[in-house]
Design an enzyme around this catalytic site. Structure first.
Site, short mmCIF file in Angstrom:
data_model
loop_
_atom_site.label_atom_id
_atom_site.label_comp_id
_atom_site.label_asym_id
_atom_site.label_seq_id
_atom_site.Cartn_x
_atom_site.Cartn_y
_atom_site.Cartn_z
CE LYS A 16 -1.98 -1.20 4.00
NZ LYS A 16 -1.33 -2.37 4.01
NE ARG A 91 -4.17 -1.11 10.08
CZ ARG A 91 -2.91 -0.35 9.30
NH1 ARG A 91 -3.16 0.79 9.00
NH2 ARG A 91 -1.82 -1.22 9.32
NE ARG A 130 7.42 -2.87 6.48
CZ ARG A 130 6.13 -2.51 6.56
NH1 ARG A 130 5.40 -1.92 5.76
NH2 ARG A 130 5.43 -2.64 7.65
NE ARG A 163 6.35 -0.35 10.34
CZ ARG A 163 5.42 -0.27 9.88
NH1 ARG A 163 5.24 0.38 8.58
NH2 ARG A 163 4.41 -0.78 10.39
NE ARG A 174 2.07 -4.78 11.28
CZ ARG A 174 3.33 -4.64 10.61
NH1 ARG A 174 4.26 -5.32 11.15
NH2 ARG A 174 3.18 -4.14 9.24
P1 ADP Z 1 1.57 -1.35 7.46
O1 ADP Z 1 2.42 -0.62 6.60
O2 ADP Z 1 2.23 -2.71 7.83
O3 ADP Z 1 0.17 -1.66 6.95
P2 ADP Z 1 1.08 0.86 9.16
O4 ADP Z 1 2.39 1.53 8.91
O5 ADP Z 1 -0.14 1.33 8.37
O6 ADP Z 1 1.42 -0.64 8.77
O7 ADP Z 1 0.48 0.92 10.32
C1 ADP Z 1 1.48 0.57 11.59
C2 ADP Z 1 0.75 0.46 13.07
O8 ADP Z 1 0.16 1.84 13.28
C3 ADP Z 1 -0.48 -0.50 12.83
O9 ADP Z 1 -0.16 -1.81 13.32
C4 ADP Z 1 -1.43 0.16 14.19
O10 ADP Z 1 -1.16 -0.11 15.35
C5 ADP Z 1 -1.17 1.65 13.78
N1 ADP Z 1 -2.32 2.03 12.62
C6 ADP Z 1 -1.84 2.80 11.51
N2 ADP Z 1 -3.16 3.01 10.84
C7 ADP Z 1 -3.99 2.64 11.77
C8 ADP Z 1 -5.31 2.80 11.69
N3 ADP Z 1 -6.21 3.34 10.52
N4 ADP Z 1 -6.22 2.61 12.88
C9 ADP Z 1 -5.53 2.02 13.88
N5 ADP Z 1 -4.43 1.81 13.75
C10 ADP Z 1 -3.59 2.21 12.91
P1 ADP Z 2 2.22 -1.88 3.27
O1 ADP Z 2 2.12 -0.34 3.17
O2 ADP Z 2 0.79 -2.52 2.75
O3 ADP Z 2 2.44 -2.40 4.60
P2 ADP Z 2 4.83 -1.75 1.86
O4 ADP Z 2 4.45 -0.69 0.61
O5 ADP Z 2 5.27 -1.18 3.00
O6 ADP Z 2 3.28 -2.28 2.10
O7 ADP Z 2 5.78 -2.75 1.34
C1 ADP Z 2 6.13 -3.86 2.16
C2 ADP Z 2 7.47 -4.51 1.94
O8 ADP Z 2 7.22 -5.24 0.44
C3 ADP Z 2 8.35 -3.14 1.58
O9 ADP Z 2 9.75 -3.78 2.09
C4 ADP Z 2 8.57 -2.89 0.16
O10 ADP Z 2 9.65 -2.66 -0.64
C5 ADP Z 2 8.03 -4.25 -0.40
N1 ADP Z 2 7.30 -4.35 -1.54
C6 ADP Z 2 6.27 -3.55 -1.99
N2 ADP Z 2 5.83 -3.76 -3.25
C7 ADP Z 2 6.28 -4.89 -3.75
C8 ADP Z 2 6.39 -5.79 -4.81
N3 ADP Z 2 5.32 -5.44 -5.66
N4 ADP Z 2 7.15 -6.97 -4.92
C9 ADP Z 2 7.82 -7.17 -3.85
N5 ADP Z 2 8.15 -6.53 -2.77
C10 ADP Z 2 7.32 -5.34 -2.31
#
Ligand code: ADP
Ligand code: ADP
Ligand code: ZN
Length: 218
Positions: A16, A91, A130, A163, A174
């Site tokens: 995302k 979310r 990541r 992270r 998660r």
């Molecule tokens: P990821 O990139 O792995 O999807 P995020 O960076 O979006 O994770 O979120 C990291 C953490 O921040 C989540 O596990 C949660 O604890 C908190 N968080 C982020 N967005 C939200 C949301 N919309 N509602 C509740 N908690 C959130």
């Molecule tokens: P999210 O915001 O959904 O948690 P991220 O954009 O942070 O996801 O991506 C999660 C991890 O996967 C990061 O380390 C990113 O560099 C990697 N990644 C993202 N898109 C791809 C893809 N299409 N193929 C392989 N790795 C990816």
């Protein structure tokens, strides 16, 4: 011009943030990442950041009222007048409902919701490798999208870090939280006629091309 509000949906690690950032550059709309805002607050040791930390550490969601207020505040800034790309919010169904209501008060609505579909095994693998830039939040993946120089950001030279919530136990939690609390949004947005399902398991550039094509066709 009708404002464009795009919500990136998908499991943790689905891509995302990566896709939202590219789309934000192409469309000239701000990327709003709730996770990034929480982490920024934590870095600055604000009360919001310290509160969020207790939830983030275990992979649980920060309570809805706190999260909704924070994102609505961000969306009310002038740079969102033409829309925004939301990544990590909403979310929960309560967050989705609050967003719909807030947009309706300004005559706007959620435009499109790209869903990045990636297998559970693949997201777990991705998150294990990541790395994030401490300075500009650019995202890397040790195996699939490595930086040119180990440990350094290609874009700004910043230091890359892992992270704490990307440790394997927290990742499993998660994913569990995603299925329990966030996955219902897929049906919610499908029923609203705005869901765009995409194969997120392809290379980053291929997913971005599919995403742009799907947005254009929709
Ligand atoms: P990821 O990139 O792995 O999807 P995020 O960076 O979006 O994770 O979120 C990291 C953490 O921040 C989540 O596990 C949660 O604890 C908190 N968080 C982020 N967005 C939200 C949301 N919309 N509602 C509740 N908690 C959130
Ligand atoms: P999210 O915001 O959904 O948690 P991220 O954009 O942070 O996801 O991506 C999660 C991890 O996967 C990061 O380390 C990113 O560099 C990697 N990644 C993202 N898109 C791809 C893809 N299409 N193929 C392989 N790795 C990816
Ligand atoms: Zn950087």
């Amino acid at each position: 011009m009708t404002p464009l509000f795009i919500i990136m949906l998908g499991a943790p690690g689905a891509g995302k943030g990566t896709q939202a950032r590219l789309l934000s550059e192409t469309l000239g709309l701000p990327q709003i990442s709730s996770g990034d805002i929480f982490r920024e607050n934590l870095k600055n040791q604000t009360p919001l950041g310290l509160l969020a930390k207790t939830y983030m550490d275990s992979g649980a969601l920060v309570p809805d009222d706190v999260t909704i207020n924070m994102v609505m505040d961000r969306l009310s800034r002038p740079d969102c007048a033409n829309g925004a790309i939301l990544d990590g919010f909403p979310r929960t169904l309560a967050q989705a409902d609050a967003l719909d209501k807030a947009l309706a008060t300004v005559g706007a609505q959620v435009s499109k919701v790209p869903l990045l579909e990636v297998s559970d095994e693949a997201v777990i693998n991705r998150l294990a490798g990541r790395r994030v830039c401490r300075n500009c939040q650019a995202m890397y993946q040790l195996e699939f999208n490595p930086p040119q120089v180990a440990g350094k950001c290609d874009k700004c030279g910043g230091e890359l870090y892992r992270r704490a919530d990307d440790e394997s136990d927290t990742v499993r939690n998660r994913l569990f939280v995603y299925y329990k609390q966030t996955a219902p949004l897929v049906g919610y947005y499908f029923a609203h006629g705005v869901l765009l399902s995409l194969n997120g398991a392809r290379a980053i550039e291929a997913v971005q091309a599919d995403l742009l094509a799907a947005l254009k066709a929709a």
